[in-house]
Design an enzyme around this catalytic site. Structure first.
Site, PDB file in Angstrom:
ATOM      1  N   SER A  47       5.194   3.245  -4.884  1.00 18.76           N
ATOM      2  CA  SER A  47       6.237   2.727  -4.014  1.00 18.76           C
ATOM      3  C   SER A  47       6.857   3.897  -3.238  1.00 18.76           C
ATOM      4  O   SER A  47       6.160   4.595  -2.522  1.00 18.76           O
ATOM      5  CB  SER A  47       7.264   1.941  -4.828  1.00 18.76           C
TER       6      SER A  47
ATOM      7  N   ASP B 213       2.635  -8.233  -1.326  1.00 17.11           N
ATOM      8  CA  ASP B 213       3.790  -7.369  -1.564  1.00 17.11           C
ATOM      9  C   ASP B 213       4.773  -7.506  -0.401  1.00 17.11           C
ATOM     10  O   ASP B 213       4.403  -7.316   0.755  1.00 17.11           O
ATOM     11  CB  ASP B 213       3.315  -5.923  -1.694  1.00 17.11           C
TER      12      ASP B 213
ATOM     13  N   HIS C 262       4.425  -6.779  -5.454  1.00 16.85           N
ATOM     14  CA  HIS C 262       4.762  -5.366  -5.595  1.00 16.85           C
ATOM     15  C   HIS C 262       4.436  -4.841  -6.988  1.00 16.85           C
ATOM     16  O   HIS C 262       4.095  -3.677  -7.155  1.00 16.85           O
ATOM     17  CB  HIS C 262       6.255  -5.178  -5.294  1.00 16.85           C
TER      18      HIS C 262
END
Length: 718
Positions: free
Chosen positions: A569, A655, A689
């Site tokens: 991320s 995501d 995600h």
């Protein structure tokens, strides 16, 4: 040589896929950037989906030699996790709630038993491994809900105050937009209520009302709604709407069940509104009006018979202080800077939050890079003193949680470290007595003495001292260099705290060192540590990580040929930046859902979370200085014709936080521009995600990622 010779049109290709170039020009502040791969943003395009599919085929072909190692790690992990297990029951109201997992099933079951009359109401029943407790009910079996779906995630699981009704929400795509249902627990029947398009969470008030949150087109939680059970969603009442795109909303209740709160927060500013819980159709009232740069949080306590707000705020210092105020609202409140102080601001201690109970106040804070907990016992309802909970290990994580009951005389304390499997204690506040309730079992045997964990300090190029956590087998020969995985994150004031991992055992048992760089932009060393790694100081995050890598090499811990970097991320942004800035320090870089095209994304206010993110990264949309600074480090825009380490990028099609297009474009451009390096893209086509759903699929995915890193650092294939 760089892989530039294959075409992305065959089902299985011997060489790397090559994405077609379709230049578009991005123009801001008189600056132009030519983007050859922006066409990959079209998620609905058959060509995009075909390209991602072929990338997956290529990655599978290029990692075929890891199948044995992946399977071995998966089986090792599986053998070290107790597949049939249960959690320690937590009391809420008249029931003890706990979870069960069963071997062979991907998801857990939520169960409960009534609090037994005559027994100590604060001593949890022992859940047997075989059979059930007297009166045990299955509240929700996630395996049944997930049956027939490719992806499954829960967004809420909340029981009404009486214990009669369950509200739960599910996501079957990975885009974090949920459908909510209400179930009669005793009969198992679903009510007619069905709420669509909601955010995480659901808050019961009695058995008649549910408060929930929805998001705007940019995936910002912006509206609080009140639903009356038995009515259609079309009749739900909009309770509060936040128009400012910098702020997100949340709704919650005090543990005392006396007050409801609506919170509004940007990255740097917050505001709370309050309503008495026994008046759910009433109007919320503001507490302290938002002030730019001032954050505060509120909980309710009763001291000396008086209702008080316990307030954590940074109006008097960046590391926050704890104060208190009469439980009033609006103009009747004294100013934050005028409040009596319970725990004062300190340069060396970052106060992170407070939990209140009838008989105690718990504070979490961070000192010396380690999270701490202190508890004040309200003896007879009077003020006491905060007493810190102390532990023997140098590196550990302690927290107080799973304590929903306001009047509980005991607190659940969880403890873990890099080498200590998780432990759960009952802590009796009045006496200081600990009772061990459960310790994570590692089947097959585990001895913490076989491993060591310690901290070293790296001096950054500007003199800052960077903490680095190091873990490895105790019998590792440290007189020679060793393969190492270096992990980092460094954003959002998120702290990387010690935790036990059975996956890490598979890495260390193959002779590798695991190192965690606590770089600036994280929260380990206080608010200033965070501030020095954001906005126009963001590059400190990247140079800190490189300085740690250089220090490990200089100390002869490892070598560039044995060093793999990993981050996900915002930590994927870190990976992309160091790949450009210091490619010769690493043999491989693994980037999960990586934020590698930040400038393009942050220039799109319509994208999820973008405007909120301007407080973290800066606002390049309006400010050319920020634009130039972000452009100078944006990984996608700074790829050069030079040799790179091998890179594995993991992403998910659905995501909503870091769009799949960022790593897809990144890998495509690396292949086109770099003069050396093998670049792999793996896209989960039905996931969000957090990656794939289902514990076995998650274990196998993690096993693959560890196998890739182990192979790069050691050459091992089994």
């Amino acid at each position: 040589m760089s892989e530039k010779h294959a075409a992305p049109v065959e089902s299985v290709v011997p060489g790397a896929p090559v994405a077609p170039k379709r230049p578009v020009v991005r123009s801001f502040h008189g600056r132009d950037f030519v983007d050859d791969y922006e066409w990959l943003r079209d998620k609905e395009s058959a060509e995009t989906l075909e390209y991602l599919r072929i990338e997956n085929e290529y990655t599978q072909a290029q990692t075929a030699h890891l199948e044995t190692l992946t399977e071995n790690i998966f089986q090792e992990v599986k053998s070290r996790i107790k597949e049939t297990d249960m959690s320690v029951p937590v009391r809420r109201g008249n029931y003890w709630y706990f979870g069960r997992t069963e071997e062979g099933k991907n998801y857990g079951m939520s169960c409960r038993v009534p609090v037994t009359a005559g027994a100590d109401p604060w001593v949890a029943p022992v859940v047997p491994e075989e059979g059930t407790l007297d009166g045990e009910q299955v509240v929700l079996d996630a395996n049944e809900l997930a049956e027939g779906t490719e992806f499954f995630a829960m967004g809420a699981q909340a029981v009404s105050d009486s214990g009669k009704l369950l509200a739960y929400s599910v996501d079957n795509a990975g885009d974090e937009r949920f459908e909510l249902f209400i179930k009669d627990i005793d009969t198992g029947q679903l009510l007619d209520d069905h709420l669509e398009g909601i955010f995480y969470g659901a808050l019961w008030v009695g058995d008649d009302y549910i408060f929930y949150v929805t998001v705007d087109d940019a995936w910002r939680p912006d509206t609080v709604w009140r639903h009356r059970v038995g009515t259609p969603q079309s009749e739900d009442v909009k309770v509060f709407h936040e128009a400012d795109e910098h702020f997100s909303l949340g709704v919650g209740a005090s543990r005392s069940e006396k007050y409801l709160f609506i919170s509004m927060a940007s990255k740097v500013t917050s505001e709370f509104w309050v309503l008495e819980q026994d008046n759910p159709e009433g109007e919320f009232r503001r507490l302290w009006q938002r002030e730019s740069g001032v954050e505060y949080d509120v909980d309710h306590a009763v001291v000396n018979g008086e209702d008080l707000w316990i307030v954590t705020h940074n109006a008097t210092g960046v590391n926050f202080e704890i104060a208190y105020s009469p439980a009033v609202a609006g103009d009747d409140l004294p100013g934050l800077r005028e409040l009596p102080v319970l725990m004062a601001h300190a340069e060396s201690t970052r106060i992170e939050g407070v939990d209140t109970y009838r008989d105690q106040i718990v504070v979490g804070y961070r000192h010396g890079g380690i999270g701490k907990v202190a508890i004040m016992h309200l003896d007879g309802g009077h003020w006491g003193e905060f007493k810190e909970l102390n532990f023997a290990e140098e590196l550990y994580t302690v927290s107080v949680g799973g304590n929903p009951e306001w009047d509980a005389p005991v607190l659940r304390v969880s403890y873990t470290s890099f080498i200590q499997p998780g432990q759960l204690f009952d802590y009796r506040v009045a006496t200081g007595e600990y009772t061990l309730l459960k310790e994570q079992e590692v089947p097959g045997g585990y001895n913490p003495d076989d491993y060591v964990a310690y901290r070293i300090w790296t001096q950054a190029r500007d003199g800052a001292q960077i903490p680095v956590s190091v873990v490895h087998r105790a019998d590792l020969d440290r007189t020679q260099v060793n393969p190492t995985l270096l992990y980092g994150y460094g954003s959002y004031e998120t702290s990387l705290d010690p935790y036990f991992s059975v996956f890490r055992l598979s890495l260390m048992d193959r002779g590798m060192i695991y190192a965690m760089a606590h770089v600036r932009g994280g929260g380990e060393m206080g608010r200033n540590w965070y501030d020095q790694g954001k906005l126009l100081q963001k590059k400190n995050t990247f140079t800190d990580f490189i300085d740690v890598a250089d220090d490990l090499i200089a100390r002869q811990v490892t070598t560039p040929a044995q060093l793999v970097a990993e981050g996900g991320s915002a930590g994927g942004l870190l990976m992309g930046a160091v790949a450009n800035m210091a490619p010769d320090r690493f043999v491989g870089i693994q980037a999960s859902v990586p934020f590698v095209d930040p400038l393009t994304s942050i220039l799109m206010p319509e994208l999820p979370l973008t405007v909120i993110e301007w407080d973290e990264w800066g606002d390049p949309y309006h400010d050319p200085e920020v634009y130039d600074y972000m452009k100078s480090y944006a990984p996608y825009e700074n790829i050069e014709a030079k040799d790179y380490p091998d890179i594995l990028a993991i992403t998910s099609l659905n995501d909503t936080r870091v769009l799949y297009v960022e790593p897809a474009k990144w890998v495509a451009k690396l292949r086109d521009v770099a003069t050396g390096g093998k670049f792999l893209l793996k896209t989960e086509m039905v996931a969000g995600h957090g990656g794939v759903s289902g514990r076995y699929d998650k274990w196998r995915q993690s096993a693959f990622e560890y196998a890739w890193s182990i192979n790069k650092a050691t050459g091992l294939e089994e």
